[in-house]
Design a protein around this motif. Sequence first.
Motif, PDB file in Angstrom:
ATOM      1  N   THR A  74       0.814  -1.214   0.000  1.00 28.29           N
ATOM      2  CA  THR A  74       0.000   0.000   0.000  1.00 28.29           C
ATOM      3  C   THR A  74       0.847   1.264   0.000  1.00 28.29           C
ATOM      4  O   THR A  74       0.451   2.294  -0.555  1.00 28.29           O
ATOM      5  N   THR A  75       2.034   1.192   0.609  1.00 28.75           N
ATOM      6  CA  THR A  75       2.838   2.408   0.801  1.00 28.75           C
ATOM      7  C   THR A  75       4.187   2.389   0.091  1.00 28.75           C
ATOM      8  O   THR A  75       4.572   3.375  -0.535  1.00 28.75           O
ATOM      9  N   VAL A  76       4.917   1.268   0.189  1.00 29.67           N
ATOM     10  CA  VAL A  76       6.307   1.250  -0.280  1.00 29.67           C
ATOM     11  C   VAL A  76       6.447   1.444  -1.796  1.00 29.67           C
ATOM     12  O   VAL A  76       7.278   2.255  -2.224  1.00 29.67           O
ATOM     13  N   PRO A  77       5.681   0.746  -2.654  1.00 37.24           N
ATOM     14  CA  PRO A  77       5.853   0.955  -4.100  1.00 37.24           C
ATOM     15  C   PRO A  77       5.650   2.408  -4.528  1.00 37.24           C
ATOM     16  O   PRO A  77       6.410   2.917  -5.361  1.00 37.24           O
ATOM     17  N   LYS A  78       4.649   3.082  -3.977  1.00 39.55           N
ATOM     18  CA  LYS A  78       4.413   4.484  -4.311  1.00 39.55           C
ATOM     19  C   LYS A  78       5.601   5.341  -3.904  1.00 39.55           C
ATOM     20  O   LYS A  78       6.026   6.244  -4.654  1.00 39.55           O
ATOM     21  N   MET A  79       6.169   5.065  -2.732  1.00 43.30           N
ATOM     22  CA  MET A  79       7.336   5.809  -2.273  1.00 43.30           C
ATOM     23  C   MET A  79       8.527   5.595  -3.211  1.00 43.30           C
ATOM     24  O   MET A  79       9.239   6.550  -3.564  1.00 43.30           O
ATOM     25  N   LEU A  80       8.749   4.357  -3.631  1.00 43.40           N
ATOM     26  CA  LEU A  80       9.867   4.054  -4.522  1.00 43.40           C
ATOM     27  C   LEU A  80       9.675   4.701  -5.895  1.00 43.40           C
ATOM     28  O   LEU A  80      10.623   5.230  -6.481  1.00 43.40           O
ATOM     29  N   VAL A  81       8.436   4.671  -6.414  1.00 46.88           N
ATOM     30  CA  VAL A  81       8.142   5.304  -7.711  1.00 46.88           C
ATOM     31  C   VAL A  81       8.380   6.810  -7.624  1.00 46.88           C
ATOM     32  O   VAL A  81       8.955   7.425  -8.532  1.00 46.88           O
ATOM     33  N   ASN A  82       7.930   7.422  -6.529  1.00 42.46           N
ATOM     34  CA  ASN A  82       8.141   8.862  -6.335  1.00 42.46           C
ATOM     35  C   ASN A  82       9.624   9.213  -6.361  1.00 42.46           C
ATOM     36  O   ASN A  82      10.039  10.208  -6.968  1.00 42.46           O
TER      37      ASN A  82
END
Length: 308
Positions: A74-82
């Motif tokens: 829920t959180t980590v992939p979005k952070m990595l993409v950002n």
Amino acid sequence: MENQTRVFEFILLGLSEQPLQQQVLIGMSCSLYLIGCMGNLLTILAILLDPHLHSPMYFFLSNLSLLDICFTSTTVPKMLVNYLCRHSTISPQACLAQMYFFIAFGAAESILLSVMAYDRYLAICCPLHYMTIMNALRCALLVTVPWTSANLISMVHTILMTRLSFCTNRIPHFFCDINALIKLSCSNAQVNKMLMLVLGGSVVLMSFVCIMASYTPIAVAVWKVPSAQGKWKAFSTCSSHLCVISLFYGTIIGVYFNPASTHTTQRDMVATVMYTMVTPMLNPFIYSLRNRDLKSALRKLLKGNHLA
């Protein structure tokens, strides 16, 4: 969030504003996420493919592993993409969706841990009736309850969040945390704060009470076992679950249920990283290291042997 005040997107400030620290933390986060997902996925596959593990305890464990994968995803992939795209913004709709799933998966895991404690109570204190009580229908019901109730709780928080307006769009976090969003609001958020304590506190308190109610008779039963070997065998079936409970609840309480005066951004960030990345990564290792049957199934799976 149509009624926001001049906020059309949020900016996630990430784990750190220092470039060097950010690179180290992003690398660590990526490693924790990949290791955690791989470990939990292997746990699920081992339980599904090995007939010897088709029992209530492993059924609940496979659901815990699935929740861990969903929780971190829920959180980590979005952070990595950002970080990789140098794009730290998130739309209000995506922010609400992220908050919804984060609360839902977190609450479901909390309730599931209490269900697993109840399962251990029946296995140790009522061994002769265990398989009769924990039939397929009851197992399915005990898994449905955490998923359903957690989604209802998350829906309440999300609906209430749409009532708020925001005067700033800079979120000092790496995801849309409910605490961080409430602090950004320039409208009255007393209802949100109250329900966060009431609903969140109820989930944690009820789960904790259920866990204590389950483990108190377990401790008494283990104490009455005459041989040291028998005591260790009985305790070893619960030790993994107790380790996971301590990690999960310790960090959750540290972030959401401590007095506001004790909170700092760095302290909250460290605790959040613990329960969003470290704990889900450690769970499969804790269970596999402490469980001979699961360790054997994982060994066969990794060797490519036919599980039978």
